[in-house]
Design an enzyme around this catalytic site. Sequence first.
Site, PDB file in Angstrom:
ATOM      1  N   GLN A 100      59.399  20.023  50.402  1.00  0.00           N
ATOM      2  CA  GLN A 100      60.455  19.110  50.855  1.00  0.00           C
ATOM      3  C   GLN A 100      60.838  19.445  52.288  1.00  0.00           C
ATOM      4  O   GLN A 100      61.645  18.754  52.886  1.00  0.00           O
ATOM      5  CB  GLN A 100      61.690  19.266  49.969  1.00  0.00           C
ATOM      6  CG  GLN A 100      61.473  18.869  48.534  1.00  0.00           C
ATOM      7  CD  GLN A 100      62.637  19.309  47.672  1.00  0.00           C
ATOM      8  OE1 GLN A 100      63.683  18.654  47.625  1.00  0.00           O
ATOM      9  NE2 GLN A 100      62.496  20.426  47.007  1.00  0.00           N
ATOM     10  N   HIS A 118      59.223  14.911  52.482  1.00  0.00           N
ATOM     11  CA  HIS A 118      60.331  14.383  53.280  1.00  0.00           C
ATOM     12  C   HIS A 118      59.970  14.234  54.760  1.00  0.00           C
ATOM     13  O   HIS A 118      60.840  14.241  55.620  1.00  0.00           O
ATOM     14  CB  HIS A 118      61.578  15.276  53.111  1.00  0.00           C
ATOM     15  CG  HIS A 118      62.162  15.194  51.732  1.00  0.00           C
ATOM     16  ND1 HIS A 118      63.073  16.101  51.239  1.00  0.00           N
ATOM     17  CD2 HIS A 118      61.967  14.289  50.737  1.00  0.00           C
ATOM     18  CE1 HIS A 118      63.403  15.759  49.993  1.00  0.00           C
ATOM     19  NE2 HIS A 118      62.747  14.680  49.668  1.00  0.00           N
ATOM     20  N   CYS A 126      58.007   4.822  65.961  1.00  0.00           N
ATOM     21  CA  CYS A 126      58.899   3.748  66.389  1.00  0.00           C
ATOM     22  C   CYS A 126      59.678   3.242  65.184  1.00  0.00           C
ATOM     23  O   CYS A 126      59.107   3.024  64.118  1.00  0.00           O
ATOM     24  CB  CYS A 126      58.077   2.619  67.002  1.00  0.00           C
ATOM     25  SG  CYS A 126      59.100   1.185  67.397  1.00  0.00           S
ATOM     26  N   CYS A 129      58.207  -0.844  65.012  1.00  0.00           N
ATOM     27  CA  CYS A 129      56.818  -1.195  64.675  1.00  0.00           C
ATOM     28  C   CYS A 129      56.081  -0.043  64.005  1.00  0.00           C
ATOM     29  O   CYS A 129      54.916  -0.180  63.638  1.00  0.00           O
ATOM     30  CB  CYS A 129      56.060  -1.689  65.909  1.00  0.00           C
ATOM     31  SG  CYS A 129      55.633  -0.370  67.081  1.00  0.00           S
ATOM     32  N   ALA A 236      61.923  34.278  48.388  1.00  0.00           N
ATOM     33  CA  ALA A 236      60.535  33.857  48.614  1.00  0.00           C
ATOM     34  C   ALA A 236      59.730  34.939  49.333  1.00  0.00           C
ATOM     35  O   ALA A 236      58.595  35.237  48.958  1.00  0.00           O
ATOM     36  CB  ALA A 236      60.537  32.567  49.435  1.00  0.00           C
TER      37      ALA A 236
END
Length: 254
Positions: A100, A118, A126, A129, A236
């Site tokens: 994530q 994510h 952009c 577009c 971790a």
Amino acid sequence: MLVPDSLLEVAVAARRVVVVTGAGMSAESGVPTFRDAQTGLWERYAAEDLATPETWERDPAFVWAWYLSRFGAVAHVEPNAGHRAVARWADLAQVEVVTQNVDDLHERAGNHDVVHLHGSLTSFRCERCETAYAGEVVVPERQVERVDPPTCGHCGGLVRPGVVWFGELLPLEAWERAVVLVETADLVLVVGTSGLVHPAAGLPVLARGAGAFVVEVNPLETDVSDVAHQVWRETAARALPALVAAVESRGGRP
Ligand code: OAD
């Protein structure tokens, strides 16, 4: 450090491993987690208020300045021992990473094909577009509250961060790949996520439903804890190197 026996047995035997990571994975690299207070100019705001299409709509220069500061901060930190252990494990066995996180610390540690649910802090597009923006992104030397975003060379629309904001859909391809990975895994390690943000928070449930052994690595209890077959209350950067070293000493899987 003692690696739980049952986890080690599964890890050694597993043919397919998926490591699902959240902000806690990068905490020991010095990247603040999402629900930690923001710092500096943005300390009065919650991430949930800054990372939304509505805030961007109202004040793009404000949101852009915040992203520049995060982009600059991540560029100055390094992968930690946890990221490096996951990359090492991927050399020994079939290990995939679903994250994530919008930082690129897994890649910089050596993992390829990381699934970013994510989006990514290092990609821009952009807003109109959708063309990817490859121009320069200049991070101010000091924090400033507003910076005008660059404009798209094709259509003149504003360039926006390539991340998923609250209320936006996840990139479909990444989500579908994540689901296939956890549903075909033997072992799913869920590292450093509070399990509060959906649909990513549903991955451990899907994994367990499909038969994977699910392990949570997190110093604190979370919404994932009840779903996991096993919880390992460690950080971790301490747990993952110990686990991977133990797997390696047992010969791992070719
Ligand atoms: P959170 O900030 O919600 O949760 C971080 C988790 O990491 C908490 O459960 C901590 O206990 C844990 N943690 C902290 N330090 C750790 C360490 N050293 N080792 C292991 N665990 C540690 O972050 P996420 O769950 O990643 O979404 O947040 C999910 C999503 O919410 C983010 O991707 C972002 C967000 O707001 C979007 O931007 C769409």
